[in-house]
Design a protein around this motif. Sequence first.
Motif, PDB file in Angstrom:
ATOM      1  N   ARG A  74       0.839  -1.197   0.000  1.00 52.97           N
ATOM      2  CA  ARG A  74       0.000   0.000   0.000  1.00 52.97           C
ATOM      3  C   ARG A  74       0.876   1.251   0.000  1.00 52.97           C
ATOM      4  NH1 ARG A  74      -0.019  -2.038   5.442  1.00 52.97           N
ATOM      5  NH2 ARG A  74       0.317  -0.347   6.914  1.00 52.97           N
ATOM      6  N   ARG A  75       0.291   2.334  -0.475  1.00 52.26           N
ATOM      7  CA  ARG A  75       1.009   3.610  -0.514  1.00 52.26           C
ATOM      8  C   ARG A  75       0.020   4.759  -0.480  1.00 52.26           C
ATOM      9  NH1 ARG A  75       6.202   5.824  -3.734  1.00 52.26           N
ATOM     10  NH2 ARG A  75       5.985   7.893  -2.864  1.00 52.26           N
ATOM     11  N   GLU A  76       0.419   5.830   0.153  1.00 51.11           N
ATOM     12  CA  GLU A  76      -0.464   6.988   0.214  1.00 51.11           C
ATOM     13  C   GLU A  76      -0.311   7.842  -1.043  1.00 51.11           C
ATOM     14  OE1 GLU A  76      -0.629   9.215   3.984  1.00 51.11           O
ATOM     15  OE2 GLU A  76      -0.605  10.967   2.663  1.00 51.11           O
ATOM     16  N   PHE A  77      -1.441   8.305  -1.555  1.00 53.17           N
ATOM     17  CA  PHE A  77      -1.447   9.195  -2.711  1.00 53.17           C
ATOM     18  C   PHE A  77      -2.512  10.250  -2.476  1.00 53.17           C
ATOM     19  CE2 PHE A  77      -3.122  10.506  -6.856  1.00 53.17           C
ATOM     20  CZ  PHE A  77      -1.956  10.862  -7.518  1.00 53.17           C
ATOM     21  N   TYR A  78      -2.141  11.476  -2.511  1.00 54.80           N
ATOM     22  CA  TYR A  78      -3.074  12.595  -2.327  1.00 54.80           C
ATOM     23  C   TYR A  78      -3.928  12.399  -1.066  1.00 54.80           C
ATOM     24  CZ  TYR A  78      -4.488  16.841  -4.772  1.00 54.80           C
ATOM     25  OH  TYR A  78      -4.649  18.160  -5.174  1.00 54.80           O
ATOM     26  N   GLY A  79      -3.276  11.910  -0.008  1.00 53.82           N
ATOM     27  CA  GLY A  79      -3.974  11.734   1.268  1.00 53.82           C
ATOM     28  C   GLY A  79      -4.802  10.464   1.377  1.00 53.82           C
ATOM     29  N   ARG A  92       3.011   7.684  -7.837  1.00 51.32           N
ATOM     30  CA  ARG A  92       4.172   8.536  -7.566  1.00 51.32           C
ATOM     31  C   ARG A  92       3.728   9.916  -7.086  1.00 51.32           C
ATOM     32  NH1 ARG A  92       6.015   3.990  -9.721  1.00 51.32           N
ATOM     33  NH2 ARG A  92       7.560   4.085 -11.377  1.00 51.32           N
ATOM     34  N   PRO A  93       4.514  10.529  -6.212  1.00 52.08           N
ATOM     35  CA  PRO A  93       4.186  11.898  -5.788  1.00 52.08           C
ATOM     36  C   PRO A  93       4.046  12.866  -6.973  1.00 52.08           C
ATOM     37  CG  PRO A  93       5.918  10.995  -4.399  1.00 52.08           C
ATOM     38  CD  PRO A  93       5.681   9.988  -5.489  1.00 52.08           C
ATOM     39  N   ASP A  94       4.843  12.684  -8.034  1.00 51.33           N
ATOM     40  CA  ASP A  94       4.749  13.596  -9.178  1.00 51.33           C
ATOM     41  C   ASP A  94       3.361  13.571  -9.818  1.00 51.33           C
ATOM     42  OD1 ASP A  94       7.295  14.682  -9.074  1.00 51.33           O
ATOM     43  OD2 ASP A  94       8.170  13.102 -10.316  1.00 51.33           O
ATOM     44  N   THR A  95       2.687  12.430  -9.721  1.00 53.17           N
ATOM     45  CA  THR A  95       1.357  12.317 -10.339  1.00 53.17           C
ATOM     46  C   THR A  95       0.313  13.139  -9.581  1.00 53.17           C
ATOM     47  OG1 THR A  95       2.018  10.174 -11.198  1.00 53.17           O
ATOM     48  CG2 THR A  95      -0.344  10.603 -11.160  1.00 53.17           C
ATOM     49  N   GLU A  96       0.644  13.537  -8.354  1.00 49.13           N
ATOM     50  CA  GLU A  96      -0.280  14.423  -7.628  1.00 49.13           C
ATOM     51  C   GLU A  96      -0.444  15.764  -8.355  1.00 49.13           C
ATOM     52  OE1 GLU A  96       0.232  12.570  -3.165  1.00 49.13           O
ATOM     53  OE2 GLU A  96       1.156  14.502  -3.561  1.00 49.13           O
ATOM     54  N   GLY A 122      -6.268   3.814 -17.902  1.00 50.41           N
ATOM     55  CA  GLY A 122      -5.121   3.145 -17.292  1.00 50.41           C
ATOM     56  C   GLY A 122      -5.101   3.463 -15.811  1.00 50.41           C
ATOM     57  N   THR A 123      -6.229   3.185 -15.158  1.00 52.02           N
ATOM     58  CA  THR A 123      -6.447   3.696 -13.795  1.00 52.02           C
ATOM     59  C   THR A 123      -5.533   3.070 -12.745  1.00 52.02           C
ATOM     60  OG1 THR A 123      -8.237   4.325 -12.282  1.00 52.02           O
ATOM     61  CG2 THR A 123      -8.333   2.095 -13.171  1.00 52.02           C
ATOM     62  N   GLY A 124      -5.051   1.844 -12.967  1.00 47.63           N
ATOM     63  CA  GLY A 124      -4.145   1.205 -11.993  1.00 47.63           C
ATOM     64  C   GLY A 124      -4.827   1.048 -10.638  1.00 47.63           C
ATOM     65  N   THR A 125      -4.230   1.652  -9.613  1.00 43.89           N
ATOM     66  CA  THR A 125      -4.830   1.600  -8.265  1.00 43.89           C
ATOM     67  C   THR A 125      -6.074   2.489  -8.160  1.00 43.89           C
ATOM     68  OG1 THR A 125      -3.469   3.467  -7.611  1.00 43.89           O
ATOM     69  CG2 THR A 125      -2.605   1.274  -7.113  1.00 43.89           C
ATOM     70  N   GLY A 126      -6.382   3.239  -9.211  1.00 43.98           N
ATOM     71  CA  GLY A 126      -7.484   4.207  -9.157  1.00 43.98           C
ATOM     72  C   GLY A 126      -7.027   5.550  -8.623  1.00 43.98           C
ATOM     73  N   ALA A 127      -5.727   5.694  -8.409  1.00 38.94           N
ATOM     74  CA  ALA A 127      -5.175   6.842  -7.688  1.00 38.94           C
ATOM     75  C   ALA A 127      -5.726   8.195  -8.163  1.00 38.94           C
ATOM     76  CB  ALA A 127      -3.647   6.840  -7.801  1.00 38.94           C
ATOM     77  N   ILE A 128      -5.627   8.453  -9.456  1.00 40.27           N
ATOM     78  CA  ILE A 128      -5.971   9.797  -9.947  1.00 40.27           C
ATOM     79  C   ILE A 128      -7.470  10.048  -9.778  1.00 40.27           C
ATOM     80  CG2 ILE A 128      -6.005  11.285 -11.981  1.00 40.27           C
ATOM     81  CD1 ILE A 128      -3.571   9.554 -13.006  1.00 40.27           C
ATOM     82  N   ALA A 129      -8.272   9.096 -10.236  1.00 38.65           N
ATOM     83  CA  ALA A 129      -9.726   9.281 -10.164  1.00 38.65           C
ATOM     84  C   ALA A 129     -10.178   9.405  -8.711  1.00 38.65           C
ATOM     85  CB  ALA A 129     -10.433   8.107 -10.842  1.00 38.65           C
ATOM     86  N   ARG A 266       0.680  23.769 -19.123  1.00 37.43           N
ATOM     87  CA  ARG A 266       1.780  22.818 -18.926  1.00 37.43           C
ATOM     88  C   ARG A 266       2.230  22.960 -17.491  1.00 37.43           C
ATOM     89  NH1 ARG A 266       5.426  23.562 -24.207  1.00 37.43           N
ATOM     90  NH2 ARG A 266       6.808  22.304 -22.960  1.00 37.43           N
ATOM     91  N   ARG A 267       2.452  21.855 -16.823  1.00 38.68           N
ATOM     92  CA  ARG A 267       2.943  21.942 -15.436  1.00 38.68           C
ATOM     93  C   ARG A 267       4.207  21.113 -15.272  1.00 38.68           C
ATOM     94  NH1 ARG A 267      -1.451  22.774 -10.653  1.00 38.68           N
ATOM     95  NH2 ARG A 267      -2.986  23.893 -11.912  1.00 38.68           N
ATOM     96  N   ARG A 268       5.040  21.584 -14.355  1.00 34.42           N
ATOM     97  CA  ARG A 268       6.264  20.847 -14.027  1.00 34.42           C
ATOM     98  C   ARG A 268       6.049  20.020 -12.776  1.00 34.42           C
ATOM     99  NH1 ARG A 268      10.717  23.429 -16.789  1.00 34.42           N
ATOM    100  NH2 ARG A 268       9.906  25.344 -17.697  1.00 34.42           N
ATOM    101  N   ASP A 269       6.918  19.018 -12.572  1.00 36.54           N
ATOM    102  CA  ASP A 269       6.782  18.165 -11.388  1.00 36.54           C
ATOM    103  C   ASP A 269       7.581  18.727 -10.224  1.00 36.54           C
ATOM    104  OD1 ASP A 269       9.431  17.470 -11.788  1.00 36.54           O
ATOM    105  OD2 ASP A 269       8.954  15.527 -12.707  1.00 36.54           O
ATOM    106  N   LEU A 270       7.691  17.947  -9.158  1.00 39.47           N
ATOM    107  CA  LEU A 270       8.350  18.423  -7.937  1.00 39.47           C
ATOM    108  C   LEU A 270       9.833  18.664  -8.177  1.00 39.47           C
ATOM    109  CD1 LEU A 270       6.533  15.796  -5.699  1.00 39.47           C
ATOM    110  CD2 LEU A 270       5.982  18.241  -5.855  1.00 39.47           C
ATOM    111  N   GLY A 271      10.393  18.002  -9.204  1.00 43.31           N
ATOM    112  CA  GLY A 271      11.803  18.198  -9.528  1.00 43.31           C
ATOM    113  C   GLY A 271      12.010  19.258 -10.607  1.00 43.31           C
ATOM    114  N   GLY A 272      10.948  19.986 -10.976  1.00 46.68           N
ATOM    115  CA  GLY A 272      11.076  21.051 -11.966  1.00 46.68           C
ATOM    116  C   GLY A 272      11.081  20.573 -13.412  1.00 46.68           C
ATOM    117  N   ARG A 273      10.700  19.299 -13.639  1.00 48.07           N
ATOM    118  CA  ARG A 273      10.675  18.788 -15.014  1.00 48.07           C
ATOM    119  C   ARG A 273       9.251  18.819 -15.563  1.00 48.07           C
ATOM    120  NH1 ARG A 273      13.544  13.935 -12.241  1.00 48.07           N
ATOM    121  NH2 ARG A 273      11.625  14.410 -11.151  1.00 48.07           N
TER     122      ARG A 273
END
Length: 284
Positions: A74-79, A92-96, A122-129, A266-273
């Motif tokens: 398990r992993r926390e994503f967006y709380g 991944r945190p960047d996907t937040e 491509g919902t995977g764990t459903g994280a984004i939705a 356009r948005r950058r991630d936590l590492g500025g990419r």
Amino acid sequence: MAEAVKAAGRQFAEAGLEAPERSAQILICGLLDIGLTELVLDAGNALDVETQSRVASAVARAVNGEPVHRILGRREFYGLELQLNEETLEPRPDTEILVDAALPHVTAIAARQGGCDILDLGTGTGAIALAILSHVKQARALGVDISEKAVLAATQNARRHGLGERFRATTGDWFDNISDRFDVIVSNPPYIRRSDIDGLSDAVRRHDPVRALDGGQDGLDAYRIIARETDKHLRQGGRIVLETGFDQHDAVIALFDKHGLECLERRRDLGGRDRVLAFARKAL
Ligand code: GLN
């Protein structure tokens, strides 16, 4: 307890793992199902024999390169704490950032129409939705994934967070089984160039499902399909928000442009990419 964390941290450091102390804390707190505060408060407590052996085998797996969240399952994503399985990418945190970019659109549409239908490809764990649904009460989402096990994980994650009524997941290859239109489409598709997969870190290459990573020869296969099909599935005034690889913004913008979709943001991630793009239909 503190001793166990220290010992694990030392082993992780010797094995050359990243952030060894933090990983040891996450792993042991996760195994004991306690928070950091309890770890500090109970620092002097000894672990019973059964727990010691569970900790030892988890530490051995981590030393062997398995990511701590994979070991915990398990992993926390967006709380939200999300269950993983071998067919889901570890969120991944960047996907937040993708969630941050999608939320204003979902909120505005829900306020205007009293609801907002979201498709997560491509919902995977459903994280984004699920992250979006947890923030916008009037929104509903459909998650699609080619893996049945991912669909199962996403469905269970929705139920665990009380979102089961507003989230449904189904198996499918991108839009193949989808006939409806949506207000917002989101996706973190596989985007790694096939020839780059061997060079990924061990943790990713050996433990994330390759189907969630492999974007074909130039990494853009999924975007080609999504760009081609979006018009048929996006409602009037709709938005599509996507994660991309750090060097793919221009190529993805060009692909979507060919299909009548213009880049709004356009948005950058936590590492500025470069990491996230949002599109709408071009005004006629
Ligand atoms: N961000 C992931 C990684 O490089 C890739 C995820 C994806 O292909 N969508 O580890």
